[in-house]
Scaffold this active site. Structure first.
Site, PDB file in Angstrom:
ATOM      1  N   GLU A 130      39.751  47.827  36.632  1.00 18.78           N
ATOM      2  CA  GLU A 130      38.283  47.835  36.546  1.00 18.78           C
ATOM      3  C   GLU A 130      37.814  47.600  35.116  1.00 18.78           C
ATOM      4  OE1 GLU A 130      37.052  47.521  39.288  1.00 18.78           O
ATOM      5  OE2 GLU A 130      38.776  48.250  40.404  1.00 18.78           O
ATOM      6  N   GLU A 149      39.584  38.116  39.868  1.00 19.88           N
ATOM      7  CA  GLU A 149      40.462  39.146  40.419  1.00 19.88           C
ATOM      8  C   GLU A 149      41.902  38.949  39.979  1.00 19.88           C
ATOM      9  OE1 GLU A 149      39.387  41.710  41.354  1.00 19.88           O
ATOM     10  OE2 GLU A 149      37.364  41.292  42.070  1.00 19.88           O
ATOM     11  N   HIS A 186      37.826  44.075  34.047  1.00 15.21           N
ATOM     12  CA  HIS A 186      36.669  43.314  34.534  1.00 15.21           C
ATOM     13  C   HIS A 186      35.453  43.412  33.606  1.00 15.21           C
ATOM     14  CE1 HIS A 186      37.724  41.747  38.432  1.00 15.21           C
ATOM     15  NE2 HIS A 186      37.988  42.916  38.974  1.00 15.21           N
TER      16      HIS A 186
END
Ligand SMILES: *[C@@H]1O[C@H](CO)[C@@H](O)[C@H](O)[C@H]1NC(C)=O
Ligand SMILES: *[C@@H]1O[C@H](CO)[C@@H](O)[C@H](O)[C@H]1NC(C)=O
Ligand SMILES: *[C@@H]1O[C@H](CO)[C@@H](O)[C@H](O)[C@H]1NC(C)=O
Ligand SMILES: [Zn+2]
EC number: 3.4.11.-
Length: 975
Positions: free
Chosen positions: A398, A420, A401
């Protein structure tokens, strides 16, 4: 999205393990088979079944959509006429049921947008919202900065494409800005998408949390917005919430720094409530928005100049210290990424919040990352090493990202793989930085590369990158959240980073992030910056441009098998298909030839890198009588085959001194051999022969690889006579490992030191028990009994719980099951509940399994987020398999309509339940199922149904061709 596809490492691990005790009475081993950990994120497919919406102005367009239509509102993509600048959104979730038995939220929002092309039409996304404006239309339009806005002619909701349509009486002018204002209400339902509710009990009292999951297309369910990733804007959010609750959003609460919200108490329409305003966000995409209202509490990093990290969860979980591990790792990982990307984290804070109900594993909302409890909370006493790895990995994914995805975003969902795949790849680097002892970068080969090979070797696979116009509807977008996107994306980026070298890769990457910060890209933008990095690095040589090399990996599905013939020195490549007879009807402009980087060794000596592009080529150094091993450390995304002579030399090396071959490649040899055998490139007995040396092997990776591959044999044979012979053979192989662990743990009283040893201890026990080793089943049964006698003190080591629960419940009856169920219901630790939920699926008692199946569709017993998993576990049990299949077929309508909205991944469900299919009869049933439900449809499982049919056909052939040979080989090996 964060690792939507697999829910916890515990279960990920368990599921790759052949894991059930053979109860003496039933000669059947239930293989809990690798639940494709990289599977579709369960996300709403609500594009189809929308609820009725109130239109304040009945409109001629509102009813049915004419086919085929060229009207802009029938297209799934927004026109290029308007661009949002900022939004002001106020939302008020009600945490109590209203007089109609509904949980709702109300809201008002305004958006300032600029007209970039003259138009008299405004399309803005809106789904399942009821508009409540006082007068005539759904919205009000005003001009900004002195501009006069045209008046509204008519407005209506276009349900299919999820738009609010506003037809104007005049044109909006290019370059001018306007303000569109709306009031609305929506349902705060439990469908895990948009603005939804999660529930839990604390001290016997029900608590309701209002939370969000926007990705990919559900921000439009919370408020009207231009809901495409390229429509970046700034968001001013305000939440109205009950007094005593905390409101969180992407930005920091206004009014104070780093302390509990100093919320303003106000009175709205007679309600005593609080209001929390948040600092405006950065310029960002709608799918990254998040807001949560809860009674959670938090722990935080001490005040300093650094980014504030807060870990939020249920009060009980925080009090029990379950947030400590996440708190200790988040900032270090964030700092690692700042260094890695050479780019500062732009926000003041990063909240991490653990939600009792959450469909994916986690979601990278900018500034407010949402997690499943199992992905964020770690209990020192109750969680396993796998749970810990899972928490670290998801946090790292996470946080990765925050740059790749949030700061720089793909222009459209067809490039999702870049987001991803990237986050998945670098998550391993982040974890490696904070847990250097885990050898996590090696484990990536098992977790991502080997896993996705299985899917990508099918003719029904798909390329990483899809054409933009093939990805339109929300279901199509949802379908992209699969293992190809995550794991293959990660694998090819890892390969790229390896052949460029990390410093060059990172140099290109950080230039790319710098250029495109706060905007959007397509993958060619990344290639361009990497090429610049290559061109400015003296001495770096690659055989062609980054684009030429990489496009072959991302625009073609599948991957090659490279064959090295050491007798002739010839090397060649060929598209690897698990079923060589399956037709490939997807043409490739590159004719399924790849640019393959081949790192190799000869007799243990490193030989550098060779590039292969032609279908066949000559490489003289490879003509040799020594053993040759290619794809060192499996840094390339391909399989390797050799001539028979070299295979035999490798087998000899394994059985004389296996440590001469690097551990990752020992795992690779097994995985390649078994899969080449499936594809009929080598014999099945050659594949089985790679397991002969395992009686000497103590390392985790080769064992895990073997267990994973033997899992297929178990699935195919556990209802046949071959099963007994397999058990015998494997008992001989695993007994020394079992003894080894008994030894180093002083008769199971200590925990092995290293992370991978801990994993392999679990393997030793689960495999030993599944081969019927009596000492093993006695052990697991005894531990479980001790626990039953004293439920307050569980004597079972956390790392072993999954397999112990499973084996003990399989060996036991209703008493063991009911005890497990009670502990499941009482558990306040999500990781523990997951293990029990799995263990309960292992019983051999049909009525218990049927009752458990019924429980899965009762949300008061099994949370919606978990239903798929429970059903798939049951199907993994040889006794449960036919029951689960019947259950799915009988309930498809209901499952689809009630669970289709975000809690079930149909792809995973179909794949899991049909995994053992290997007879004509089962194939027929599957085809019939497809026909019968054509009306209801399969949503995001459409591709999975096709793949299941293809897989079943391949299984039928494989069993016919291999059963006797395998039987003979096993008997001869154990004679
Ligand atoms: C939107 O909210 C911001 C911050 O509260 C405020 O300054 C601005 O005037 C608002 N814009 C409109 C058009 O109401
Ligand atoms: C307003 O809408 C009506 C019917 O929807 C249409 O006939 C009329 O031309 C529209 N007026 C303008 C100015 O667009
Ligand atoms: C929206 O309107 C529909 C149709 O009247 C109604 O069934 C639904 O309950 C309403 N939703 C909310 C949240 O008010
Ligand atoms: Zn992600």
């Amino acid at each position: 999205m964060g690792k939507g596809f697999y829910i916890s490492k515990t279960l990920g691990i368990v599921l790759t393990v052949v894991g059930v005790a053979a109860a003496a009475t039933i000669i059947a081993l239930s293989v809990v088979y690798s639940q494709e950990k990289s599977k579709n994120v369960p996300k709403p497919t609500d594009g189809a079944g929308t609820t009725a919406q109130v239109s304040t102005t009945p409109s001629p367009h509102a009813s049915t959509t004419p086919t085929p239509s060229n009207e802009p509102w029938d297209k799934y993509r927004l026109p290029d006429t308007l661009e949002p600048e900022y939004y002001n959104v106020t939302l008020w979730p009600r945490l109590q049921m209203d007089e109609h038995g509904m949980y709702i939220f109300t809201g008002e929002s305004g958006v300032a947008f600029r007209c970039v092309k003259e138009t008299d039409l405004i399309l803005i996304h809106s789904n399942k919202l009821n508009f409540t404006m006082q007068e005539g239309h759904h919205a009000q339009l005003t001009g900004m900065d002195g501009t006069t806005a045209p008046t509204i002619n008519s407005t209506w909701l276009q349900e299919k494409t999820q738009y609010l349509v506003i037809q104007l009486n005049g044109k909006l002018q290019t370059g001018k800005s306007y303000w569109l204002y709306m009031e609305f209400r929506g349902e705060l339902s439990d469908d895990l998408g948009g603005f939804y509710r999660s529930e839990y009990y604390e001290n016997g009292e029900k608590k309701v949390v209002a939370t969000t999951q926007m990705q990919p297309t559900d921000a439009r369910k919370a408020f009207p917005c231009f809901d495409e990733p390229a429509m970046k804007a700034i968001f001013h959010l305000t939440l109205i919430h009950p007094r005593g609750t905390v409101a969180l959003a992407n930005g920091m609460e206004i009014g104070k720094l780093a302390i509990l919200p100093e919320t303003v108490n106000i009175n709205v329409d007679g309600h005593e409530v609080s209001r929390t305003r948040f600092e405006p966000t950065e310029k960002m995409s709608t799918y990254l928005l998040a807001f949560v209202v809860s009674e959670f509490t938090f722990i935080r990093t001490p005040p300093s100049d650094e980014v504030l990290i807060r870990i939020w969860a249920r009060k009980e979980a925080i009090a029990a210290g379950q947030g400590e591990y996440a708190l200790s790792k988040t900032l270090p990982i964030l700092k690692f990424f700042e260094k890695y990307y050479n780019s500062p984290y732009p926000l003041k804070k990063s909240d991490q919040i653990a939600l009792p109900d959450f469909s994916a594993g986690a979601m990278e909302n900018w500034g407010l990352i949402t997690y499943r409890e199992t992905a964020l909370l770690y209990d020192r006493n109750m969680s396993s090493n796998g749970d810990k790895e899972w928490v670290a990995t998801v946090i790292s994914h996470e946080l990765a990202h925050m740059w790749f995805g949030n700061l720089v975003t793909m222009r459209w969902w067809n490039d999702l793989w870049l987001n991803e795949g990237f986050a998945t790849y670098v998550s391993y680097l982040g974890v490696n930085d904070v847990e250097p002892d885990w050898t996590i970068k090696d484990l990536m080969v098992l977790n991502e590369v080997h896993k996705v090979f299985a899917v990508d070797a099918l003719a029904s696979s798909h390329p990483l990158s899809s054409p933009e116009d093939e990805i339109m509807r929300p279901e199509q977008i949802n379908e992209l959240f699969d293992s190809i996107t995550y794991s293959k994306g990660a694998a090819v980026l890892r390969m790229l980073s390896e052949f460029l070298s990390e410093p060059v890769f990172v140099k290109g990457l950080s230039a790319y992030l710098k250029q495109f910060a706060y905007s959007n890209t397509v993958y060619t933008d990344l290639w361009k910056h990497l090429q610049d990095a290559v061109d400015t690095t003296p001495g770096l040589q690659i055989p062609s441009s980054v684009t030429e090399i990489m496009n072959r990996w991302i625009l073609q599905m599948g991957f090659p098998v490279v064959t090295i013939n050491t007798a002739s020195g010839q090397i060649s490549q060929k598209h690897f298909l698990l079923d060589p007879d399956s037709p490939v009807d997807r043409p490739s402009q590159y004719n399924y030839v790849w640019f393959v980087p081949i790192k190799w060794m000869k007799n243990g000596m490193d030989q550098g890198q060779h590039w292969l592009l032609e279908e066949t080529a000559q490489n003289d150094p490879m003509k040799t009588n020594d053993w040759v091993l290619a794809n060192l450390n499996v840094s390339g995304y391909y399989r390797v085959n050799y001539d028979e002579g070299n295979w035999q030399r490798l087998l000899t090396q394994l059985s004389t001194d296996h440590t001469m071959i690097p551990v990752i490649n020992r795992a690779q040899i097994i995985d390649d051999a078994f899969n080449l055998a499936r594809a009929k490139i080598v014999s099945t007995t050659l594949a089985l022969s790679t397991t002969k040396y395992l009686s000497e092997e103590k390392d985790y990776m080769p064992w895990e690889s073997a267990i994973d591959n033997l899992g297929y044999f178990f699935l195919m044979f556990d209802r046949t006579e071959v099963y007994g012979a397999m058990q015998n053979y494997l008992k001989g192989k695993v007994s020394p490992l079992f003894e080894h662990f008994k030894d180093i743990t002083s008769n199971w009283t200590n925990i092995p030191t290293s992370h991978t040893e801990q994993y392999n201890q679990e393997n030793a026990i689960s495999l030993a028990c599944s081969t019927g080793l009596k000492e093993c089943t006695d052990l697991t049964t005894r531990w479980y009994r001790e626990w039953m006698q004293n439920p307050d003190s569980n004597p079972i080591n956390s790392n072993l719980k999954s397999t112990v629960y499973c084996n003990a419940i399989a060996a036991g009856g209703v008493e063991e099951w009911d005890f497990g169920w009670m502990m499941f219901k009482n558990s306040t630790i999500a990781a523990e509940a997951d293990k029990l939920m799995y263990g309960l699926s292992c019983t051999k008692v049909p009525w218990l399994l049927n009752r458990y199946l019924d429980y899965t569709l009762d949300p008061t017993k099994i949370r919606k987020q978990d239903a798929t998993f429970a059903i798939v576990y049951i199907a993994g049990n040889v006794v449960g398999q036919p029951l689960a299949w019947d259950f799915i077929r009988a309930n498809w309508d209901y499952i689809f309509s009630d669970y289709g909205g975000g809690s079930l991944s149909f792809g995973r469900l179909i794949t899991g339940v049909t995994k053992r299919f290997s007879t004509e009869f089962e194939l027929k049933q599957l085809q019939q199922f497809k026909e019968e439900n054509a009306q209801v449809g399969f949503g995001s499982a459409t591709m999975a149904v096709e793949q299941a049919i293809e897989t079943t056909k391949a299984n039928i052939k494989w069993v016919n061709e291999n059963k006797e040979e395998v039987m003979k080989w096993l008997i001869s090996e154990t004679a």
